[in-house]
Design an enzyme around this catalytic site. Structure first.
Site, mmCIF file in Angstrom:
data_model
loop_
_atom_site.group_PDB
_atom_site.id
_atom_site.type_symbol
_atom_site.label_atom_id
_atom_site.label_comp_id
_atom_site.label_asym_id
_atom_site.label_seq_id
_atom_site.Cartn_x
_atom_site.Cartn_y
_atom_site.Cartn_z
ATOM 1 N N PRO A 46 -6.229 -82.111 58.832
ATOM 2 C CA PRO A 46 -6.980 -82.386 57.629
ATOM 3 C C PRO A 46 -6.516 -83.197 56.773
ATOM 4 C CG PRO A 46 -6.776 -79.971 57.839
ATOM 5 C CD PRO A 46 -6.083 -80.349 58.796
ATOM 6 N N TYR A 81 -5.728 -94.370 53.318
ATOM 7 C CA TYR A 81 -6.561 -93.476 52.808
ATOM 8 C C TYR A 81 -8.088 -93.913 52.937
ATOM 9 C CZ TYR A 81 -8.087 -89.658 49.727
ATOM 10 O OH TYR A 81 -8.712 -88.657 49.174
ATOM 11 N N HIS A 112 -14.376 -92.175 44.748
ATOM 12 C CA HIS A 112 -13.121 -91.877 44.304
ATOM 13 C C HIS A 112 -12.109 -93.033 44.362
ATOM 14 C CE1 HIS A 112 -12.653 -87.025 45.001
ATOM 15 N NE2 HIS A 112 -13.571 -87.462 44.124
ATOM 16 N N TYR A 119 -3.074 -83.814 46.505
ATOM 17 C CA TYR A 119 -2.007 -83.131 47.518
ATOM 18 C C TYR A 119 -0.581 -82.606 46.551
ATOM 19 C CZ TYR A 119 -4.970 -85.768 50.726
ATOM 20 O OH TYR A 119 -6.013 -86.129 51.349
ATOM 21 N N LYS A 179 -9.376 -87.641 57.977
ATOM 22 C CA LYS A 179 -9.452 -88.620 58.952
ATOM 23 C C LYS A 179 -10.675 -87.868 60.089
ATOM 24 C CE LYS A 179 -7.345 -91.554 56.790
ATOM 25 N NZ LYS A 179 -8.265 -92.704 56.145
#
Length: 389
Positions: free
Chosen positions: A292, A384, A72, A200, A296
């Site tokens: 979540p 991230y 990604h 998100y 992590k």
């Protein structure tokens, strides 16, 4: 029976530790209260940081991960129909890889017998003894018989509800916790994902997340009240709500299908600040739970093992205790940083009605700042992809 290290829990962290110790020629036994089939049936996240990937590479167990994992290069934040696409790889030179936790566990389990990673499944009533001294031991029951294993160290990799953390006296423990006023309703389905990255979404109806396990299997989440019942959510209702919350950029790409699994999970931040007590070390969910948001949990468990395994190896191979003495402080420093990022994303992207208009306006202002600030996007990107070990 005697061994160097007893590892409690055969999830990814326990199996990683067992493999790393075996690779170094250190004896260890893993105890798991469930069957191997049950362990593999658990549905968990699968966004891997480079540190987690590096452990699998070090073990020579990354062939399937490299072949099937999905890199990604972006992560997307949406607010209603406003899209912020953060170029993670462009900003950091690194990326995350989507590869399910179940697949990591399977790779480790399948390789265990040939690598002499000894695992006892269905070990009932596991109890820890004499953990404050240099000669701890563990008892358990298997097939109606009680067994005892003497060791030099015990590694508690047995999750939030396991016996390891509970063995530490209350007088020696310290923890910090925040329980969030909502949960995540998750749906897993064999349908292609609606985006090539994790999305998100902040919406007036509540948070939503679009993720994947493969190019043909998708994982979606919806923010719901803590008292919500899964029976009230049909597949159609879930898909319709996802289309609303994810916004026009992604809703048209959502492919619907029957749920393979549906569940509602509470969200909490929990950090147990005693990751070593005598001869007992805690790792993974036994020591910390993060929301979540930010993916992590598995990666923090792997980073604990990245610190603990070489520390134990130094102790046994070099008679050097300095790294095990430093384990708690080193692990906790990264736990707190990762927990901060999970808290930040949770606070930014979820609906908190109790915060009123001011709270909502502040979320909008922060998202507007992120949309127009390379520095803000860099901060999100580097957290991230995973902070350095």
């Amino acid at each position: 029976m005697k061994t160097d290290v007893v590892i409690i829990g055969a999830g990814p962290s326990g199996l990683m530790l067992g493999h790393l110790l075996a690779q170094a020629g250190i004896d260890a036994v893993i105890l798991e209260r469930r069957s191997g089939e049950y362990v593999l049936s658990r549905i968990r996240a699968g966004v891997l940081e480079q540190g987690t990937i590096n452990i699998m590479k070090q073990l020579g167990l990354d062939e399937r991960l490299q072949a099937e994992g999905i890199p990604h290069d972006f992560v997307s934040l949406t607010d209603q129909d406003k899209l912020i696409k953060i170029p993670v790889r462009e900003l950091t030179g690194k990326h995350v890889v989507v590869y399910g936790q179940t697949e990591i566990t399977k790779d480790l389990m399948d390789a265990a017998p040939s690598r002499r990673v000894q695992t006892v499944y269905e070990a009932a009533d596991v109890a820890l003894h004499n953990i404050e001294g240099d000669a701890p031991f563990v008892t358990y029951e298997k097939d109606g018989e009680e067994h005892r294993i003497d060791a030099r160290f015990i590694a508690g990799c047995d999750g939030f509800h396991g016996p390891s953390r509970k063995a530490i006296p209350a007088s020696a423990s310290a923890s910090v916790e925040r329980v969030y006023p909502f949960g995540w309703l998750g749906i897993l389905a064999d349908v292609p994902p609606c985006a090539h990255e994790v999305v998100y979404a902040n919406h007036d109806n509540g948070f939503a997340l679009a993720s994947m396990r493969s190019n043909t299997r998708s994982r979606y989440y919806l923010q719901v009240p803590t008292n919500e019942k899964i029976e009230g959510w049909s597949d159609d209702r879930i898909w319709n709500e996802l289309k609303v919350r994810l916004g026009s950029e992604f809703s048209s790409n959502i492919t619907t299908g029957p749920a393979l699994e549906k569940s509602i999970a509470p969200l909490r931040s929990f950090i147990f600040e005693k990751m070593r007590y005598g001869s007992l070390f805690l790792a993974g969910d036994a020591a910390h739970i993060v929301p979540p948001t930010g993916a992590k949990g598995l990666n923090l468990a792997a980073s604990d093992i990245a610190y603990l395994a070489p520390a134990l190896i130094d102790f046994f191979k070099k008679n050097d205790p300095s790294a095990i003495d430093a384990y708690e402080a080193k692990a906790l420093a990264r736990v707190w940083k990762s927990s901060r990022f999970a808290w930040y994303l949770t606070s930014l992207m979820h609906s908190f009605p109790e915060d009123g208009d001011f709270g909502r306006k502040m979320q909008i202002a922060e998202l507007n700042y992120i949309a127009n600030s390379k520095a803000a996007q860099m901060s999100i990107a580097e957290n991230y992809i995973g902070l350095p070990l």
